[in-house]
Enzyme design. Structure first.
Site: not given
Ligand code: AMP
Length: 465
Positions: A2, A28, A103, A243
């Site tokens: 958030c 968010g 949080g 990230y």
């Molecule tokens: P996946 O296909 O689930 O392995 O997604 C990996 C991608 O999601 C990477 O390009 C990351 O930059 C991104 N990513 C990492 N953490 C998050 C998160 N909490 N929410 C959304 N995207 C994420």
């Protein structure tokens, strides 16, 4: 996940809060909201959707007053619906009070059950509401003492900004999980999750709210209180650097961009490979890919182009188009990739599905000869309970597959993650501080949430050592 903002003493408080929320949209996208104070009463507007879609001139005009707080939400606690939008407003014996929270509280269930058994009626399913009940119940006299009293009973991650009719009160939990910064714009105070929001409104960075610090901003100016026992170890979230935060922000004492580039450099030292090009997965992989390319001297190119206008809903064909979800967002540049050995840098692998689709797309559509995947963080094997939206442990690919098994799954020629030692060395080198890295290690620094599901998972973790 958030973003929160607070404005004190500005004639265009609602417009400034809107701009700050706009700068924090990456934190968010589910809902947005704002509460303003005209010195007498609070005015509220909350809505599902993006900042720019929710707020128009008309709404902002109705949000009267020189003080404001705002929130953009990605739910990690509570369902995604209007009743769970923030800021959350209550009227109690002490007057009207609004709060915006970034949080996740880890003992909210337990506290909620106790409060309900004592007769409390909850309006939402958000953990934040628990804090408001504790404030209302506190027998302290001053509002700030009621807030301190409430916060001393909750566990977990919270960066909070409260708005009463003539006061802004800002709190950061004693571990400092989530960022929170304060800036000045003439005689006005601007509070925001990240400095990129201060930049947009031309505010000057004053300070970060320290872990465990409470700031009271009112007509007398700003004063700092340190009411909580100092945590033995601070635990700012390392994933903010990897990230989550915007790369142009400065949080936890460092520039996010420099940290990401450094991760990329370290990744290159740990996992070199002969190749023609280094390409990022935009946008999240860009600074790390630049670092990787600088370290190796291999040419950096934008081999994948991102469509920045992908909305939340699109009509997906049921058949015939493969990897549609990724394709709508990313497209390879064939002229660059055809017949080349390519290093692809991304910040993290969560479930592994995006990564697998990207590798396939680079080969099948881009014509790449070899695809070497490099990830600028260690394998994510544990869910986050402190505010990042990660899936259940079962869905995290690194929780049940080795690096070689993940390489096979994503069909890459090679796969290299930044080592845990590399990350640790790097973060102490640069800040001398400890971070929360539970998503990589499973070392949760404060008590886990008190739900039966989590208790079962925690037990599995304890028994597996
Ligand atoms: P996946 O296909 O689930 O392995 O997604 C990996 C991608 O999601 C990477 O390009 C990351 O930059 C991104 N990513 C990492 N953490 C998050 C998160 N909490 N929410 C959304 N995207 C994420």
């Amino acid at each position: 996940m958030c973003g929160i903002v607070g404005i004190f003493n500005h004639t265009e408080a609602s417009k400034l809060a809107y701009l700050c929320l706009y700068a924090l949209q990456h934190r968010g996208q589910e809902s947005t909201g704002m509460v303003t104070s005209d010195g007498q009463k609070l005015h509220t507007f909350t809505s599902m959707g993006l900042v720019n879609d929710c707020f128009h001139e008309e709404e902002l005009k109705k949000l009267k007053g020189d003080h404001a707080i705002g929130h953009v939400r990605y739910s990690t606690s509570g369902t995604s619906e209007l009743k769970n939008c923030q800021p959350f407003v209550v009227n109690f014996a002490g007057g009207s009070l609004a709060v915006a929270h970034n949080g996740n509280l880890t003992n909210a269930c337990q506290l909620r059950k106790k409060l309900e058994s004592e007769g409390a009626i909850f309006q939402s399913t958000m953990d934040t509401e628990v804090i408001m009940h504790l404030i209302a119940k506190s027998n302290k006299k001053e509002l700030v003492d009621k807030i301190i009293d409430a916060c001393s009973q909750v566990l977990g991650a919270y960066s909070l900004v409260f708005l009463a009719k003539d006061q802004l009160i800002v709190v950061r939990d004693s571990k400092g999980f989530r960022p929170l910064v304060i800036g000045k714009l003439g005689g006005s105070y601007i509070v925001a999750s990240e400095t990129c929001a201060l930049d947009l409104v031309d505010a000057t960075f004053r300070c970060e709210v320290e872990p465990g610090e409470v700031m009271v901003i009112d007509s007398h100016g700003m004063r700092s209180l340190k009411p909580f026992q100092q945590a033995a170890k601070k635990a700012p979230c390392i994933f903010e650097y990897i990230y989550f935060a915007r790369p142009d922000s400065h949080i936890f004492g460092r520039d996010v961009y420099e940290m990401r580039k450094g991760f990329g450099r370290q990744l290159a030292r740990e996992h070199p490979v002969g190749a023609d090009l280094v390409i990022p997965v935009p946008d999240s992989g860009v600074p790390a890919a630049i670092g990787y390319a600088e370290q190796t001297g291999i040419s950096f190119q934008m081999g994948l182009i991102r469509n920045h206008y992908v909305g939340r809903t699109f009509i997906e064909p049921e058949q015939s188009i493969r990897h549609f979800g990724v394709k709508i967002k990313l497209n390879p540049v064939r002229e660059l990739l055809q017949g080349k050995k390519v290093i692809v840098v991304d910040d993290s692998i969560v479930r592994g599905t995006t990564c697998m689709k990207i590798v396939k797309m680079l080969r099948e559509k881009g014509g790449a000869k070899e695809v070497h995947m490099r990830i600028s963080s260690p394998p994510i094997a544990w869910p986050c309970f402190y505010g990042i939206d990660t899936p259940r442990r079962e869905e995290l690919i690194a929780a049940h597959k080795s690096v070689e098994e993940i390489r096979k799954f994503i069909t890459a020629d090679s796969l290299g993650y930044l080592s845990f030692e590399g990350l640790r060395w790097f973060k102490t080198l640069y800040s001398g501080e400890e971070f929360c890295d539970a998503c990589f290690t499973g070392n949760y620094t404060v008590d886990l949430p008190d739900t039966p599901e989590i208790a079962a998972m925690a037990k599995r973790h304890c028994t597996s050592g």
